[in-house]
Every structure is written in structure tokens, then in C-alpha cells.
Design a protein around this motif. Structure first.
Motif, mmCIF file in Angstrom:
data_model
loop_
_atom_site.group_PDB
_atom_site.id
_atom_site.type_symbol
_atom_site.label_atom_id
_atom_site.label_comp_id
_atom_site.label_asym_id
_atom_site.label_seq_id
_atom_site.Cartn_x
_atom_site.Cartn_y
_atom_site.Cartn_z
ATOM 1 N N TYR A 1 0.831 -1.204 0.000
ATOM 2 C CA TYR A 1 0.000 0.000 0.000
ATOM 3 C C TYR A 1 0.866 1.254 0.000
ATOM 4 C CZ TYR A 1 -3.235 3.642 1.395
ATOM 5 O OH TYR A 1 -3.953 4.814 1.436
ATOM 6 N N LEU A 2 1.896 1.284 0.852
ATOM 7 C CA LEU A 2 2.786 2.442 0.883
ATOM 8 C C LEU A 2 3.546 2.581 -0.438
ATOM 9 C CD1 LEU A 2 4.205 2.238 4.525
ATOM 10 C CD2 LEU A 2 2.409 3.751 3.638
ATOM 11 N N ARG A 3 3.929 1.452 -1.041
ATOM 12 C CA ARG A 3 4.581 1.490 -2.350
ATOM 13 C C ARG A 3 3.640 2.076 -3.391
ATOM 14 N NH1 ARG A 3 5.603 -3.862 -3.710
ATOM 15 N NH2 ARG A 3 7.377 -3.853 -2.328
ATOM 16 N N LYS B 1 2.329 9.078 -6.398
ATOM 17 C CA LYS B 1 2.984 10.390 -6.314
ATOM 18 C C LYS B 1 3.922 10.597 -7.503
ATOM 19 C CE LYS B 1 5.081 10.917 -2.431
ATOM 20 N NZ LYS B 1 5.668 10.760 -1.085
ATOM 21 N N ALA B 2 4.683 9.559 -7.850
ATOM 22 C CA ALA B 2 5.617 9.667 -8.972
ATOM 23 C C ALA B 2 4.877 9.856 -10.294
ATOM 24 C CB ALA B 2 6.521 8.436 -9.029
ATOM 25 N N LEU B 3 3.743 9.173 -10.450
ATOM 26 C CA LEU B 3 2.956 9.339 -11.677
ATOM 27 C C LEU B 3 2.382 10.749 -11.772
ATOM 28 C CD1 LEU B 3 1.115 5.904 -11.903
ATOM 29 C CD2 LEU B 3 2.837 6.810 -13.475
ATOM 30 N N ILE B 4 1.894 11.276 -10.664
ATOM 31 C CA ILE B 4 1.380 12.647 -10.655
ATOM 32 C C ILE B 4 2.506 13.622 -10.976
ATOM 33 C CG2 ILE B 4 0.434 14.464 -9.167
ATOM 34 C CD1 ILE B 4 -1.193 12.174 -7.769
ATOM 35 N N ALA B 5 3.676 13.414 -10.372
ATOM 36 C CA ALA B 5 4.827 14.284 -10.620
ATOM 37 C C ALA B 5 5.252 14.226 -12.088
ATOM 38 C CB ALA B 5 5.996 13.886 -9.718
ATOM 39 N N THR B 6 5.237 13.025 -12.653
ATOM 40 C CA THR B 6 5.626 12.872 -14.054
ATOM 41 C C THR B 6 4.629 13.585 -14.967
ATOM 42 O OG1 THR B 6 6.702 10.777 -13.549
ATOM 43 C CG2 THR B 6 6.132 11.183 -15.859
ATOM 44 N N GLY B 7 3.346 13.414 -14.704
ATOM 45 C CA GLY B 7 2.336 14.118 -15.492
ATOM 46 C C GLY B 7 2.465 15.628 -15.361
ATOM 47 N N TRP C 1 9.748 18.359 -11.403
ATOM 48 C CA TRP C 1 9.216 17.022 -11.110
ATOM 49 C C TRP C 1 9.113 16.813 -9.603
ATOM 50 C CZ3 TRP C 1 11.000 12.499 -8.755
ATOM 51 C CH2 TRP C 1 10.243 11.353 -9.005
ATOM 52 N N CYS C 2 10.139 17.253 -8.855
ATOM 53 C CA CYS C 2 10.103 17.118 -7.394
ATOM 54 C C CYS C 2 8.958 17.941 -6.801
ATOM 55 C CB CYS C 2 11.439 17.538 -6.782
ATOM 56 S SG CYS C 2 12.751 16.346 -7.118
ATOM 57 N N GLY D 1 1.534 15.842 -5.733
ATOM 58 C CA GLY D 1 0.919 14.516 -5.657
ATOM 59 C C GLY D 1 0.639 14.093 -4.237
ATOM 60 N N GLN D 2 1.566 14.359 -3.338
ATOM 61 C CA GLN D 2 1.358 13.998 -1.935
ATOM 62 C C GLN D 2 0.186 14.768 -1.343
ATOM 63 O OE1 GLN D 2 4.898 13.906 0.378
ATOM 64 N NE2 GLN D 2 3.841 13.426 2.267
ATOM 65 N N LEU D 3 0.127 16.061 -1.624
ATOM 66 C CA LEU D 3 -0.997 16.866 -1.120
ATOM 67 C C LEU D 3 -2.316 16.397 -1.716
ATOM 68 C CD1 LEU D 3 0.565 20.440 -1.125
ATOM 69 C CD2 LEU D 3 -0.134 19.108 0.871
#
Length: 134
Positions: free
Chosen positions: A74-76, A82-88, A118-119, A125-127
Motif C-alpha cells: 500500500y505504501l509502495r 505520487k511519482a505518476l502525478i509528478a511525471t504528469g 518534477w520534485c 501529488g502527496q498533497l
């Protein structure tokens, strides 16, 4: 305490990521101080200019290792989202600004800014996930 902070993989990630980010910031400062604007490429200037990029690569490697080493699925999944949102987010900025550069006289967006963008997208993404899951 958030479950992520109890995960040993996350602690290893921090031990990798924090030094790499400190080296990245220091290398940016060093390169800015040592290399004059529009300097000719030489082995010295190229070597100095590559230092922040190598640190950036180490940060990306630390993030990838986190995904590989996390045992909690789940954490993964949250980290991957988050990474997908950042990439988009980063691709959207690059495509939109690139078209603006193509058709107007807006200033050029330096390519090296894509990693910080991206960062920033990771934080977005986290928010987003935190607000959405409440």
C-alpha cells in the motif's frame, strides 16, 4: 507516527537521499561560483558542471531503490501514485512551455529545471492524495 517512517526501507532511503541532495545543492553553488556565465566547454568546466547532475542521478536512484525495497504494498502504491502525478505535472509543464516557446517570445525554460519541477510535482501529488483520501 506515519507508517512510512516505521519502514526500514524508508530509513535507508533517507540515508541515501539526504546526502545526495546536500551534495546536489553544494555542487550547484560550487559550479555557479567556479564557472563564469557562457564559459567555453573544457574538461574542467564539464567536470564541474556534471557534479550536480551526478548528485541528481543519485537522488533518482535513491527513490527507485525505495520502491524496490518497500515491503508494504500500500505504501509502495502511494509512492508510485505520487511519482505518476509528478511525471504528469512535469510533462505538462514541459509540453505547455515548449509550445509557448515555439509560438511566442516567452523566455526559454532551462532543461535542468525539469528535475526540480518534477520534485515539486511529488509534493503536489502527496498533497492531492492526502486531501483526496480524507
Amino acid at each position: 507516527m506515519h507508517p512510512l517512517f516505521r519502514d526500514p526501507a524508508y530509513n535507508r532511503y533517507l540515508k541515501r537521499f539526504i546526502p545526495a541532495s546536500v551534495i546536489y545543492a553544494g555542487a550547484i553553488v560550487l559550479a555557479s561560483m567556479l564557472i563564469p556565465d557562457h564559459a567555453k566547454a573544457s574538461p574542467l568546466t564539464i567536470g564541474i558542471a556534471l557534479l550536480p547532475g551526478l548528485a541528481c542521478t543519485a537522488m533518482i536512484w535513491a527513490m527507485a531503490r525505495l520502491l524496490v525495497e518497500m515491503e508494504d504494498e500500500y505504501l509502495r502504491l502511494i509512492e508510485i501514485k505520487k511519482a505518476l502525478i509528478a511525471t504528469g505535472f512535469a510533462l505538462g509543464v514541459a509540453a505547455t512551455w515548449g509550445l509557448l516557446e515555439l509560438y511566442t517570445d516567452v523566455p526559454k525554460l532551462p532543461v535542468f529545471l525539469m528535475f526540480p519541477i518534477w520534485c515539486f510535482g511529488l509534493a503536489v501529488g502527496q498533497l492531492w492524495l492526502k486531501v483526496r483520501d480524507k
